[in-house]
Scaffold this active site. Structure first.
Site, PDB file in Angstrom:
ATOM      1  N   GLY A  37       9.708 -13.005 -50.065  1.00  0.00           N
ATOM      2  CA  GLY A  37      10.522 -13.999 -50.986  1.00  0.00           C
ATOM      3  C   GLY A  37      10.392 -15.441 -51.892  1.00  0.00           C
ATOM      4  N   LYS A  38      10.581 -16.229 -52.022  1.00  0.00           N
ATOM      5  CA  LYS A  38      10.213 -17.679 -52.131  1.00  0.00           C
ATOM      6  C   LYS A  38      11.159 -18.583 -51.984  1.00  0.00           C
ATOM      7  CE  LYS A  38       7.351 -17.623 -56.834  1.00  0.00           C
ATOM      8  NZ  LYS A  38       5.501 -17.317 -55.807  1.00  0.00           N
ATOM      9  N   ASN A  41      11.155 -17.194 -48.376  1.00  0.00           N
ATOM     10  CA  ASN A  41       9.395 -18.308 -46.933  1.00  0.00           C
ATOM     11  C   ASN A  41      10.154 -19.362 -46.613  1.00  0.00           C
ATOM     12  OD1 ASN A  41       9.085 -15.802 -47.318  1.00  0.00           O
ATOM     13  ND2 ASN A  41       6.971 -15.856 -49.552  1.00  0.00           N
ATOM     14  N   ASN A 179       2.056 -25.371 -58.592  1.00  0.00           N
ATOM     15  CA  ASN A 179       0.633 -25.222 -58.277  1.00  0.00           C
ATOM     16  C   ASN A 179       0.060 -25.793 -60.090  1.00  0.00           C
ATOM     17  OD1 ASN A 179       0.348 -23.143 -59.906  1.00  0.00           O
ATOM     18  ND2 ASN A 179       0.768 -21.412 -58.306  1.00  0.00           N
ATOM     19  N   ASP A 237       5.058 -21.756 -50.608  1.00  0.00           N
ATOM     20  CA  ASP A 237       6.230 -21.587 -50.112  1.00  0.00           C
ATOM     21  C   ASP A 237       5.764 -22.156 -48.707  1.00  0.00           C
ATOM     22  OD1 ASP A 237       6.756 -19.867 -51.772  1.00  0.00           O
ATOM     23  OD2 ASP A 237       6.657 -18.438 -51.086  1.00  0.00           O
TER      24      ASP A 237
HETATM   25  O1  RIB Z   1       5.230 -16.813 -52.868  1.00  0.00           O
HETATM   26  C1  RIB Z   1       4.901 -15.728 -52.396  1.00  0.00           C
HETATM   27  C2  RIB Z   1       6.512 -15.002 -52.396  1.00  0.00           C
HETATM   28  O2  RIB Z   1       6.313 -14.185 -54.042  1.00  0.00           O
HETATM   29  C3  RIB Z   1       6.247 -13.870 -51.383  1.00  0.00           C
HETATM   30  O3  RIB Z   1       7.386 -13.217 -50.565  1.00  0.00           O
HETATM   31  C4  RIB Z   1       7.082 -12.500 -52.938  1.00  0.00           C
HETATM   32  O4  RIB Z   1       7.858 -12.143 -52.512  1.00  0.00           O
HETATM   33  C5  RIB Z   1       7.136 -13.177 -54.002  1.00  0.00           C
HETATM   34  O5  RIB Z   1       8.250 -13.854 -54.230  1.00  0.00           O
END
Ligand code: RIB
Length: 301
Positions: A37-38, A41, A179, A237
């Protein structure tokens, strides 16, 4: 303090020899069930880099919630503002190709029930850096952005997944990170966008590094770490989280960008978004290996 308002997922990751075309089935290696999850992370990247971090978001009342949250808690991130809801925990399916490139589809689940109301006013103020992305409802993200801006917080928005943003919205943001593909969603001329919205825009470009377009017209370029990527998932992230941590420590933007770029390179050296996120010592060591002049680490005399 860094307040992350964003998504929390579990990633089901499959290594594949090449990314499939529409309609194609590809046989891959063993799957991995990993935290992701961004938002989560970015929170972990900032924490590993040495920042105090509060995470705001939501998970489901299912078994995936612990997979997603345990690494954040073990790292010392405050998760008391993460709600447990009846919808499933967010889940991303990720295919990773032989050169570390990926394709991602996200089942958002509980992330789509995250609201701005979860953020108490008391956490917003000049000592807070708000870090947000667009994997929870964008209207809720923008409501928190506006409150944080009005309270004097520094606002960092990662426009991922890509969404067009109106110029008046950009004006509430201090630093946008995107990006190359995401940057195209807000316009073709990053320098003009930054000048018009009076914010800084950082465009990351993988192995090529990153470019920051500042509101006053200055352009700062940062190289990438020369690496052989295993899995680029979470590299962006890591860039965002480490950039926020360095700014929170008082580093100037140019030094913060170098740390972020070095950390993003290191994050590509193992499978999964969070597995290879570096700590502050590893970032220090890698930042001096970046091409170009070495800059002191934040807090150095
Ligand atoms: O940026 C990577 C993330 O994007 C992954 O961990 C995935 O869960 C998505 O949210």
């Amino acid at each position: 303090m860094i307040l992350v308002f964003g998504s929390i997922n579990v990633d089901v990751t499959v290594p594949v020899p090449h990314l499939p075309h529409p309609g194609e089935t590809v046989l891959g290696g063993d799957y991995r069930l990993l935290p992701g999850g961004k938002g989560a992370n970015q929170a972990l990247a900032a924490r590993r880099a040495g920042a105090e971090v509060v995470m705001v978001g939501a998970v489901g009342g299912d078994g995936f919630a612990a997979v997603a949250l345990d690494p954040l808690r073990r790292a010392g991130i405050d998760t008391t503002l993460v709600r447990s809801l009846t919808r499933p925990t967010g889940c991303a399916t990720i295919m990773v190709g032989a050169e570390g490139e990926n394709m991602i589809a996200v089942a958002s689940g509980a992330n789509m029930a995250v609201t701005a109301g979860l953020v108490p006013d008391a956490l917003l103020g000049p000592r807070t850096i708000l870090v947000a992305q667009l994997e929870v409802p964008p209207a809720e993200t923008m409501a928190v952005v506006e409150r944080a801006h009005n309270a004097g917080s520094f606002v960092l928005l990662n426009i991922a997944p890509a969404q067009p943003l109106r110029p008046e919205r950009l004006a509430k943001i201090d630093l946008v990170v995107a990006n190359q593909h995401e940057a195209a969603a807000i316009g073709p001329q990053p320098a003009e966008i930054a000048a018009r919205a009076c914010c800084s825009l950082v465009v990351t470009a993988g192995a090529v590094g990153a470019t920051a377009y500042l509101a006053d017209g200055e352009i700062v370029r940062v190289p990438a770490l020369p690496i052989e990527p295993v899995d680029t998932t979470g590299a962006g992230d890591t860039f965002v989280g480490v950039l926020a941590a360095a700014l929170d420590h008082g580093a100037p933007l140019s030094a913060a960008l170098r740390r972020a770029s070095a950390a993003a390179g290191l994050a590509c050296l193992a499978h999964g978004a969070q597995s290879a996120m570096p700590d502050a010592a590893a970032i220090d060591a890698a930042a001096v290996r970046l091409p170009g002049a070495a800059l002191p680490s934040p807090g150095a005399a």
